[in-house]
Design an enzyme around this catalytic site. Structure first.
Site, PDB file in Angstrom:
ATOM      1  N   GLN A  89       2.659 -15.707   8.201  1.00 27.89           N
ATOM      2  CA  GLN A  89       0.701 -15.878   8.296  1.00 27.89           C
ATOM      3  C   GLN A  89       0.185 -16.610   7.522  1.00 27.89           C
ATOM      4  O   GLN A  89      -1.185 -16.906   7.624  1.00 27.89           O
ATOM      5  CB  GLN A  89       0.034 -13.893   7.523  1.00 27.89           C
ATOM      6  N   HIS A 153       1.792 -12.181   3.482  1.00 26.37           N
ATOM      7  CA  HIS A 153       0.489 -11.667   2.718  1.00 26.37           C
ATOM      8  C   HIS A 153      -0.043 -13.123   1.943  1.00 26.37           C
ATOM      9  O   HIS A 153       0.347 -13.399   0.717  1.00 26.37           O
ATOM     10  CB  HIS A 153       0.864 -10.456   2.067  1.00 26.37           C
ATOM     11  N   GLU A 247      -9.415  -1.559   2.517  1.00 29.04           N
ATOM     12  CA  GLU A 247     -10.791  -1.516   1.867  1.00 29.04           C
ATOM     13  C   GLU A 247     -11.719  -2.958   1.475  1.00 29.04           C
ATOM     14  O   GLU A 247     -11.465  -3.861   1.626  1.00 29.04           O
ATOM     15  CB  GLU A 247      -9.701  -1.528  -0.265  1.00 29.04           C
ATOM     16  N   TYR A 257      -7.165  -3.148  -9.039  1.00 26.13           N
ATOM     17  CA  TYR A 257      -7.574  -2.655  -7.356  1.00 26.13           C
ATOM     18  C   TYR A 257      -6.249  -1.730  -7.122  1.00 26.13           C
ATOM     19  O   TYR A 257      -6.521  -1.009  -5.814  1.00 26.13           O
ATOM     20  CB  TYR A 257      -7.969  -3.293  -7.015  1.00 26.13           C
ATOM     21  N   TYR A 268       4.470   0.450   8.111  1.00 28.40           N
ATOM     22  CA  TYR A 268       4.476   0.427   8.702  1.00 28.40           C
ATOM     23  C   TYR A 268       4.863   1.488   9.951  1.00 28.40           C
ATOM     24  O   TYR A 268       4.933   2.186  10.651  1.00 28.40           O
ATOM     25  CB  TYR A 268       4.895  -0.756   9.292  1.00 28.40           C
TER      26      TYR A 268
END
Lengths: 376, 134
Positions: A89, A153, A247, A257, A268
């Protein structure tokens, strides 16, 4: 009577679980599309980040490591980028034009970088000046440490607040048990810097020994949406949850958080991550999505172009390939609507200087959304 | 005599490290599973079934079984354009993931031997190295 009892028990259970799961409105299907799209520029496989230089000019990142300047339907490659580490990613991520651009020519961008020690890479924030089609005075303002070969990520979005600070995100780098809850480590954080890259002395962990002083908030998974609220000036962030549990959070200094101590999602594979949905000292999201929409990019619509969208939030969905309109009233999400269903995987959403909404769509490029003229 | 034996050992070691004996298929599959969980699972899912019409399946995929080289190329360099998998058309983009040849071989061995897929033989690093961009 005896026979009825199990049935009423089941009804009671359904009632209970449906209450427990209610967290906001169901998404509504698009009703006779009121909008058309017009291609602003095509030929960009993954238009990851968009920002506007002026009414007719924008910068667009292509994840594979190309920065484009787009003007009047043409795109030019901007030279002078640092080496970009394309891995999973990761790649060239967000781009943001400094509020002072007219005089400073300053831009900011995030990218995956192999700089520093160890195999793999981490997310870095850069600034540079845009002179014509070239970047000059390139500076690496921040680089996440402890490189990793993980593909997951990296974040990363960039936003400016009203007080002269820049914010950016780094995801948990695929190491959720270690990174997001540890303020001595990078990853799973929102960072706050001065525009020259120095660390504000009033950052929440500035005086904490051993901490990464640039951290502004922590306990994040993979934030890929960030903006300054047009009225309150607060920094809004959305992040990818695991399966379920994406979120929206309104970011506060030093706040936690919760990832992965609390989440509304599961792995997953379907196995649980935690049974905890809230714990003392951990922030609850402003809104969460179950099932996940895979949110990427967001914008508030503030113009008169789309009356129903005014002051409401638009979020791109990678997974369901639509733009989601979240109608916000009294600080709560009251309605959710699909817009442009089937448009493709939306990477970024921006409001242009003309008040129109622009979206970056994988395989298509940049599109602008135009309200359909009323039928006569 | 002892010296000769040492020389023999050293040269054997040198030879073995030169030819790089291939990983066992079991090791390659287990390394490939780790790559899959990091780079592939978000779209193709844990069960390899993907999302019909959006992300093609790998489980029992006719395209995968019949197009080994094209599948390697897709992982190595990225893939775009229309393909038909088990009778359904897909026209998306899989961006290139930045995997090295060994990782591509491992993940191929994993997907070729999971979710009911069974494949004879093993995808080797050199086989991946030979696949060129089209």
């Amino acid at each position: 009577m005896k026979k009825l009892r199990p049935l009423s028990f089941i009804c009671y259970l359904i009632f209970l679980t449906s209450c427990a799961q209610y967290h906001g409105p169901e998404i509504q299907d698009e009703q006779s599309p009121k909008y058309i799209t017009k291609t602003v520029i095509d030929g960009i496989d993954i238009p990851w980040g968009i920002d506007f230089i002026s009414q007719n000019e924008m910068l667009v990142t292509e994840k594979s490591g190309i920065l484009y300047k787009v003007s009047d339907g043409n795109k030019t490659e901007v030279s002078g980028l640092p080496e970009v580490y394309v891995r999973g990613q990761g790649g060239l991520l967000d781009v943001a034009i400094a509020p002072s651009f007219k005089t400073s020519k300053l831009i900011f961008f995030t990218a995956s970088s192999t700089d520093g020690e160890g195999p793999g890479g981490h997310t870095a924030l850069y600034s540079a000046q845009l002179k014509g089609d070239t970047l000059v005075n390139l500076k690496q303002l921040y680089k996440g440490e402890e490189n990793s070969k993980k593909g997951q990520h990296w974040g990363s979005r960039i936003a400016f607040d009203n007080n002269g600070f820049i914010y950016f995100s780094i995801g948990d780098r695929g190491n959720r048990e270690v990174n997001p809850q540890d303020i001595t480590r990078d990853g799973g954080k929102i960072y706050r810097l001065n525009l020259d890259g120095s660390i504000p002395t009033d950052n929440p962990f500035y005086n904490e020994k051993g901490s990464k002083k640039a951290i502004y908030s922590f306990g994040h998974r993979n934030p890929q949406g960030m903006l300054k609220h047009p009225e309150t000036g607060a920094i809004w962030v959305h992040e990818h949850g695991p399966r379920g549990g994406d979120e929206i959070n309104i970011i506060g200094a030093g706040k936690n958080y919760g990832w992965p101590k609390i989440t509304f999602g599961i792995n997953y594979s379907g196995t649980p991550i935690t049974n905890d949905r809230d714990l003392p000292g951990l922030e609850q999201p402003f809104y969460y999505w179950v099932p996940s929409i895979a949110p990427s990019g967001m914008a508030f619509s503030t113009s008169e172009n789309y009356p129903k969208w005014k002051n409401n939030l638009l979020v791109g969905s990678l997974k369901f390939e639509y733009l989601e309109l979240l109608v916000i009233k009294n600080n709560k999400v009251r309605e959710r609507h699909k817009v442009l269903e089937g448009i493709g995987r939306i990477r970024d959403v921006k409001q242009g200087p003309d008040g129109l909404i622009y979206i970056g769509v994988e395989g298509k490029g940049i599109l602008k959304i135009i309200p359909k003229p009323p039928m006569n | 005599m002892k010296q000769l034996f040492y020389i023999y050992c050293i040269s054997l070691f040198g030879f073995l490290s030169y030819v790089q004996p291939q990983k066992t298929i079991e090791k390659s599959i287990s390394d490939g599973k780790e790559i899959y969980q990091d780079f592939c699972v978000q779209c193709h899912l844990d069960n390899g079934k993907g999302v019909p019409g959006t992300f093609p399946p790998l489980a029992k995929s006719d395209y995968l079984q019949n197009n080994i080289e094209a599948s390697i190329r897709g992982i190595k360099y990225g893939q775009r354009g229309k393909i038909t998998v088990n009778g359904i058309d897909y026209d998306g983009i899989m961006s290139h993931q930045g995997l090295v040849d060994e990782e591509v071989a491992d993940v191929m061995n994993y997907i070729l031997n999971s979710w009911g897929n069974v494949t004879k033989g093993q995808i080797s690093i050199s086989q991946v190295a030979e696949v060129q961009k089209k």
